[in-house]
Scaffold this active site. Sequence first.
Site, PDB file in Angstrom:
ATOM      1  N   ARG A 153       0.834  -1.211   0.000  1.00 14.20           N
ATOM      2  CA  ARG A 153       0.000   0.000   0.000  1.00 14.20           C
ATOM      3  C   ARG A 153       0.869   1.262   0.000  1.00 14.20           C
ATOM      4  O   ARG A 153       0.600   2.239   0.679  1.00 14.20           O
ATOM      5  CB  ARG A 153      -0.957   0.006   1.202  1.00 14.20           C
ATOM      6  CG  ARG A 153      -1.847  -1.207   1.290  1.00 14.20           C
ATOM      7  CD  ARG A 153      -2.787  -1.335   0.088  1.00 14.20           C
ATOM      8  NE  ARG A 153      -3.564  -2.564   0.181  1.00 14.20           N
ATOM      9  CZ  ARG A 153      -3.211  -3.729  -0.376  1.00 14.20           C
ATOM     10  NH1 ARG A 153      -2.093  -3.810  -1.090  1.00 14.20           N
ATOM     11  NH2 ARG A 153      -3.960  -4.805  -0.254  1.00 14.20           N
ATOM     12  N   SER A 203     -11.261  -0.281   2.974  1.00  9.33           N
ATOM     13  CA  SER A 203     -10.512  -0.799   4.115  1.00  9.33           C
ATOM     14  C   SER A 203      -9.794   0.353   4.822  1.00  9.33           C
ATOM     15  O   SER A 203      -9.074   1.124   4.197  1.00  9.33           O
ATOM     16  CB  SER A 203      -9.499  -1.835   3.631  1.00  9.33           C
ATOM     17  OG  SER A 203      -8.740  -2.337   4.695  1.00  9.33           O
ATOM     18  N   GLU A 274      -4.980   3.068   6.078  1.00  9.13           N
ATOM     19  CA  GLU A 274      -4.844   2.868   4.634  1.00  9.13           C
ATOM     20  C   GLU A 274      -5.602   3.962   3.892  1.00  9.13           C
ATOM     21  O   GLU A 274      -5.198   4.413   2.832  1.00  9.13           O
ATOM     22  CB  GLU A 274      -5.396   1.491   4.253  1.00  9.13           C
ATOM     23  CG  GLU A 274      -5.295   1.148   2.792  1.00  9.13           C
ATOM     24  CD  GLU A 274      -5.730  -0.278   2.509  1.00  9.13           C
ATOM     25  OE1 GLU A 274      -6.445  -0.480   1.510  1.00  9.13           O
ATOM     26  OE2 GLU A 274      -5.362  -1.189   3.274  1.00  9.13           O
TER      27      GLU A 274
END
EC number: 1.3.1.98
Length: 284
Positions: A153, A203, A274
């Site tokens: 990420r 998420s 995130e």
Amino acid sequence: MFEKLSCHTSIKIGGRVKYLVLPNDVFSLERAINVLGDVPFQMMGLGTNLLVQDDDLDIAVVKTERLNQIEIKGEKVLVESGTPLKRLCLFLMEAELGGLEFAYGIPGSVGGAIYMNAGAYGGEIGEFVEAVEVLRDGKRTWLSKNEIFFGYRDSTFKREKSIITRVMMSFKREKKEVIKAKMDDYIKRRLEKQPLDLPSAGSVFKRPREDFYVGKAIESLGLKGYRIGGAQISEKHAGFIVNAGNATFDDVMKLIEFVRKKVKEKYGVELETEVEIWWNGRRW
């Protein structure tokens, strides 16, 4: 004229900005950035992994949703940054180019996915990147894959002041029916496990390590359905925070910090977000 960003984010939260710029192509994007000059601005794709403050932002927002052209070159594909991932996946299926099936159902744009190296089910979009065209210091230039860092990420683009305009990606030949079967399986799993019926920013937290599943950890604390104001930990998947009704930026931020505190107390693990956060006109 002010524009509400709550109309442009998937979680339906966000204050007003004075200028919303919607370039029609890469060239008009380049011109727009040069015209803005010293005016502070932020780039937005489809607003699907984004939490924006409720107060007005004294910035311009440049949204790339109209940059959505795809061009095929053998087993390589040139994609503009505003292209929805879903559209790219369907295009690749028709072209019988496989590999990106895991991304089917991930909301958001190609540019946003490259920026954060989006992934799911063991795959990451960075694996397929050959080169990325960026707008840097008012000019467009290409970066080869050897010049780009991709991590979990994470990517080069989170660390430097450049704007993703186009991406050259490489895939392998695969039969359409094989690709479709994989995509159908992934979307079925998402529908079963994720709260796609309610507004969210996807998420919320990164996985701190490979063997630590954030959603399961939050669920083990009995926090499914826990609510602060209009923000709620999803009853379907504890790794998601949903807008259960008129949630504010403050509601979501308080819930994020509450979850981080509880997970730290129980597991000794520091959770990182995130989801991208815009506060005081800056990315956090």
